[in-house]
Design an enzyme around this catalytic site. Sequence first.
Site, PDB file in Angstrom:
ATOM      1  N   ASP A  28      21.809  -4.040   0.065  1.00 21.22           N
ATOM      2  CA  ASP A  28      21.431  -2.664  -0.274  1.00 21.22           C
ATOM      3  C   ASP A  28      20.075  -2.358   0.345  1.00 21.22           C
ATOM      4  O   ASP A  28      19.088  -3.026   0.038  1.00 21.22           O
ATOM      5  CB  ASP A  28      21.363  -2.511  -1.806  1.00 21.22           C
ATOM      6  CG  ASP A  28      20.761  -1.180  -2.235  1.00 21.22           C
ATOM      7  OD1 ASP A  28      20.200  -1.116  -3.356  1.00 21.22           O
ATOM      8  OD2 ASP A  28      20.830  -0.214  -1.436  1.00 21.22           O
ATOM      9  N   ASP A  32      19.631   1.668  -4.326  1.00 20.33           N
ATOM     10  CA  ASP A  32      20.495   2.333  -5.329  1.00 20.33           C
ATOM     11  C   ASP A  32      21.436   1.324  -5.984  1.00 20.33           C
ATOM     12  O   ASP A  32      22.317   1.701  -6.747  1.00 20.33           O
ATOM     13  CB  ASP A  32      21.299   3.483  -4.680  1.00 20.33           C
ATOM     14  CG  ASP A  32      22.288   2.976  -3.635  1.00 20.33           C
ATOM     15  OD1 ASP A  32      23.033   3.811  -3.075  1.00 20.33           O
ATOM     16  OD2 ASP A  32      22.291   1.749  -3.348  1.00 20.33           O
ATOM     17  N   ASP A  36      24.996  -1.135   1.659  1.00 18.54           N
ATOM     18  CA  ASP A  36      25.187  -0.031   2.596  1.00 18.54           C
ATOM     19  C   ASP A  36      25.116  -0.513   4.036  1.00 18.54           C
ATOM     20  O   ASP A  36      24.832  -1.688   4.294  1.00 18.54           O
ATOM     21  CB  ASP A  36      24.136   1.061   2.335  1.00 18.54           C
ATOM     22  CG  ASP A  36      22.731   0.465   2.260  1.00 18.54           C
ATOM     23  OD1 ASP A  36      22.003   0.771   1.289  1.00 18.54           O
ATOM     24  OD2 ASP A  36      22.384  -0.326   3.174  1.00 18.54           O
ATOM     25  N   ASP A 105      38.751  -1.342   8.368  1.00 19.91           N
ATOM     26  CA  ASP A 105      39.855  -1.442   7.414  1.00 19.91           C
ATOM     27  C   ASP A 105      40.660  -0.146   7.510  1.00 19.91           C
ATOM     28  O   ASP A 105      40.111   0.938   7.346  1.00 19.91           O
ATOM     29  CB  ASP A 105      39.305  -1.626   5.994  1.00 19.91           C
ATOM     30  CG  ASP A 105      40.202  -2.514   5.127  1.00 19.91           C
ATOM     31  OD1 ASP A 105      39.684  -3.482   4.541  1.00 19.91           O
ATOM     32  OD2 ASP A 105      41.415  -2.224   5.077  1.00 19.91           O
ATOM     33  N   ASP A 213      45.653  -2.392   5.695  1.00 22.28           N
ATOM     34  CA  ASP A 213      45.861  -2.594   4.267  1.00 22.28           C
ATOM     35  C   ASP A 213      47.328  -2.411   3.902  1.00 22.28           C
ATOM     36  O   ASP A 213      47.960  -1.434   4.301  1.00 22.28           O
ATOM     37  CB  ASP A 213      45.002  -1.573   3.507  1.00 22.28           C
ATOM     38  CG  ASP A 213      44.908  -1.854   2.028  1.00 22.28           C
ATOM     39  OD1 ASP A 213      45.403  -1.025   1.233  1.00 22.28           O
ATOM     40  OD2 ASP A 213      44.376  -2.915   1.674  1.00 22.28           O
ATOM     41  N   GLU A 271      47.757  -6.841   6.486  1.00 25.56           N
ATOM     42  CA  GLU A 271      47.829  -7.457   5.158  1.00 25.56           C
ATOM     43  C   GLU A 271      49.233  -7.203   4.633  1.00 25.56           C
ATOM     44  O   GLU A 271      49.660  -6.046   4.551  1.00 25.56           O
ATOM     45  CB  GLU A 271      46.802  -6.874   4.194  1.00 25.56           C
ATOM     46  CG  GLU A 271      46.810  -7.557   2.834  1.00 25.56           C
ATOM     47  CD  GLU A 271      46.340  -6.680   1.697  1.00 25.56           C
ATOM     48  OE1 GLU A 271      45.828  -7.233   0.699  1.00 25.56           O
ATOM     49  OE2 GLU A 271      46.471  -5.434   1.793  1.00 25.56           O
ATOM     50  N   HIS A 343      38.138 -10.140  -0.674  1.00 24.50           N
ATOM     51  CA  HIS A 343      37.606  -9.323  -1.776  1.00 24.50           C
ATOM     52  C   HIS A 343      38.602  -9.172  -2.913  1.00 24.50           C
ATOM     53  O   HIS A 343      38.293  -8.548  -3.934  1.00 24.50           O
ATOM     54  CB  HIS A 343      37.236  -7.932  -1.241  1.00 24.50           C
ATOM     55  CG  HIS A 343      38.415  -7.217  -0.713  1.00 24.50           C
ATOM     56  ND1 HIS A 343      39.114  -7.643   0.410  1.00 24.50           N
ATOM     57  CD2 HIS A 343      39.098  -6.154  -1.170  1.00 24.50           C
ATOM     58  CE1 HIS A 343      40.141  -6.849   0.616  1.00 24.50           C
ATOM     59  NE2 HIS A 343      40.168  -5.940  -0.328  1.00 24.50           N
ATOM     60  N   ASP A 344      39.819  -9.739  -2.742  1.00 28.16           N
ATOM     61  CA  ASP A 344      40.862  -9.673  -3.784  1.00 28.16           C
ATOM     62  C   ASP A 344      41.117 -11.021  -4.447  1.00 28.16           C
ATOM     63  O   ASP A 344      41.953 -11.116  -5.345  1.00 28.16           O
ATOM     64  CB  ASP A 344      42.191  -9.201  -3.166  1.00 28.16           C
ATOM     65  CG  ASP A 344      42.170  -7.746  -2.744  1.00 28.16           C
ATOM     66  OD1 ASP A 344      42.966  -7.391  -1.847  1.00 28.16           O
ATOM     67  OD2 ASP A 344      41.360  -6.982  -3.286  1.00 28.16           O
TER      68      ASP A 344
END
Length: 575
Positions: A28, A32, A36, A105, A213, A271, A343-344
């Site tokens: 970051d 915040d 990013d 992605d 995806d 995927e 990330h899954d």
Amino acid sequence: MSAEPAVRDAAWWKTAVVYQIYPRSFADSDGDGIGDLPGITAHLDHLAELGVDVVWLSPVYPSPQDDAGYDISDYQDIEPTFGTLDDFDALLAGMHDRGMKLVMDLVVNHTSDEHPWFVESRSSPGSPKRDWYWWRPPRAGMSAGDPGAEPTNWRSFFSGPVWELDEASGEYYLHLFSRKQPDLNWENPAVREAVYAMMRWWLDRGVDGFRMDVINMISKDTALPDGHELAGAPYGDGTPHVLCGPRIHEFLQEMYREVFEGRDALLTVGEMPGVTVEEALLFTEPARREIDMVFQFEHVQLDQGATKWDVHPLRLRDLKASLNRWQVGLADRGWNSLYWNNHDQPRVVSRFGDDGEHRIAAAKMLGTVLHMHRGTPYVYQGEELGMTNAPFHGIEDFRDIESRNHYTEALAAGHAREEVLAGLRAMSRDNARTPMQWDAGPHAGFTAGTPWIPVNPNHHHVNAEAARADPDSVFHHYRRLIELRHTEPVVAHGDFTLLLPDDERVYAFARRLGDVEVLVLGNFSGDTVPADVPDAAAWARAELLVSNAPAPDPGAPLGLGPWEGRVYKRRVEAG
Ligand code: TEU
């Protein structure tokens, strides 16, 4: 001493290693609490030192973040929380300057319900974009809103039905994931053309490919039949009617013609939940002009029972048998992707390894075993540090829609709170989504603000600063593995032979290319174990390419210490 066998293969990605960044949790730059693009740009040297060739960026497009960015409301811009298109161009330039490629992605099985396409489609049954999505009236003989009136009985991947009623029109729309992720109707050529135009726009901007995806869900069985009843759930299994549907190859070949034809040095990976070896061959056979490789899910479902939350201990022989089937199945044609994490998925060192006393050894061994397979390895952010699952307690600690929806549905179905939380602690996607651990400082150097999800408290000793300063760290071990893929042709191109298939502690296999052979050994236990491979004594005297323990006595019987991993290399008579 014959030179290394020369291998000419246009598929540059066969010697590449991909690093996946989950932007929300990487770095970051503006305090915040959410990662990013400038934060990523500021850490490109970390990736350059690691030696990766490609970065896969999870979605950074404008999104209501109902599913953490996989619900896109504008495909050709950047989510303001993540930055601007200028920030994106700066990141892309920073990667290209360091010889790295950037893969975006591509989330086109569904959009956000706030995407202008869906807003217009929903506006009225007569909308010119009505057929851009799947709208259907209630089940015959039933009224909208009646229990069971949904057009099919399919269950969503995020719990509940796949159909959402639009009160205004009295019709239902299809969403295989959350109700804020309506599925696009790929049967409509206008939809396909709009997607292809968007993809060309990003490629013209300099992007080097796409991770696609749930791309094997874009062709559905248009008869929309009900699915078999699912045990314990008031819904049916729609997957046989949405996975690898009747027109999937037609659509991917059309996409190739309309988007990728004539463009070189790209990488495309699809995927594909539920994809089989046979189907993957069709998708990745170069002559068929579809995609370069797929993400299959077999090896990340071996420790699961009826559902992903019903966790079972992994049986090593099952893991070896599964990966061997993919190695052998795609040996001559097609190509594998290789991954433990994304990330899954929960962190592999906690899942298949040991995230306590032997964390470092286990993380290195798991990396060694994966990276020495035939295929393109994917490193998920933090894997190169040996990051672990996080100490989640109550449901309030979880952010992921899949996890929170499951919790609500399971409690409503009468499951005990602690039982459900245990499943979440082990398998929740949030385990992969805690912030990247850059240093031992506040919030692990991820943010100067308050992170959107707490940092793992073990960042005091598990962090990039400490790892890069320690030549014996998981980071430098991964750097060595990546270097081997770049320098040893046998690693990228050698054939694969599984050894000791029934050994429940040792994962052993050989790779061979011409007169070069390597032996890979991994101990998936905390015990000291023998490695009874053929020709063991000779192997013990061979060149040790990489290991996560002190060099063994070459005269000693071949054996491995707790969570030890080794790679030997030798020359053999060619042919
Ligand atoms: O994941 C698809 C998918 O298969 C996963 O949702 C899987 O079912 C689950 O996470 C495993 O438990 C892709 C993206 O990777 C995921 O992040 C998105 O949530 C999903 O598609 C919808 O876009």
